[in-house]
Design an enzyme around this catalytic site. Sequence first.
Site, mmCIF file in Angstrom:
data_model
loop_
_atom_site.group_PDB
_atom_site.id
_atom_site.type_symbol
_atom_site.label_atom_id
_atom_site.label_comp_id
_atom_site.label_asym_id
_atom_site.label_seq_id
_atom_site.Cartn_x
_atom_site.Cartn_y
_atom_site.Cartn_z
ATOM 1 C CG ASP A 3 -8.128 46.866 25.607
ATOM 2 O OD1 ASP A 3 -7.804 47.822 26.343
ATOM 3 O OD2 ASP A 3 -9.107 46.909 24.837
ATOM 4 C CD GLU A 26 -11.810 49.012 24.876
ATOM 5 O OE1 GLU A 26 -10.956 49.707 25.433
ATOM 6 O OE2 GLU A 26 -12.855 48.623 25.447
#
Length: 260
Positions: free
Chosen positions: A89, A111
Site C-alpha cells: 500500500d 486498509e
Amino acid sequence: MSGELSPIDKAKYVAAKTAADLVEDGMRVGLGTGSTAAWLVRCLGEMVREDGLKIRGVPTSTRTAELAREVGIEVISLDEARWLDLTIDGADEFDAELNLIKGGGGALLQEKIVATASDQMAVIADAAKEVSALGHFPLPVEVVPFGWQTTQTLIEELLISMDVMGRKSSLRMTGQRPFITDEGNYIIDLHLGRIGDPRQMALVLNQMPGVVENGLFIDICDKVIIGYGDGRCEMRDINEGTVSETRLDFVEDDNLFSDI
C-alpha cells in the site's frame, strides 16, 4: 513512457515496480488504495497477463477492486482469504520507525484491517513522504455520521492534552456534501502539524465513542520502498535492519500506463 511522466510519477512507478517483485506465485495479496497503489495494481496485472503470475488480491476499496479486475487480477474478499501473505500500500507520511499516516484517499479503515491481517506490510512511496515527525499531513479519523459534530468537538477537546502543534479539525467534503467512506462513515481531518506521541494518539482516539478508526498505522509496516525520479529505489526493512538500493531503467516505448 518516461518522457511523459513527471519525476513524482516516475518515483511512484519505480517503487511500485520494485514492490511487485516481492509478490510470488500463489500469494494472497492485499492491494492498497491511492495513486501509488494504483501503479502497483497495474504492474501486478501485467505480470498476471504476460508472465502467468497466479495471485489472489484483496482490495482495500471499491476503486482498487475495479482496477484489479480490469487488469486481470483475481479479486476475493478478506473473509475468503482469511489471512494474507503480503499487503502492499501507499502512505501519506512515514517516519524513521516506519509508522505511517494513511487515509488521504479515504480508505483507512479497510486498509488497516487488511494490513493487520497480513504476514507482512510493504509501503511504496516517493521520497517526499518521509518525515522526521508525523503530523504535517492531516490525520484522518473515520467517524460514524450519527452525532459527528459532537464527536468532532470531543476530539478537539482531547487534543488540548496531546503533544501536537495544531488543534484544528475539518469534516472532509466532496463538493457540498460530506465525503462518505466505503463503510458509510464520515472522515474528520485533524490538522496537527506535528504529533509528539503517535502511539498514544492512536490509542486515545480509538477509545472515543463515535470514532471508528484513525489513520495512524503503528508497528504495522515491515518494509518501505522509496522511489526516486531518476530510477533509483531504496528498500528499508525494519525487521532485518537492512537498507538496499536498486535502479530501474525506463523503457521509452513502455506503454503500461499510457492510459493514466
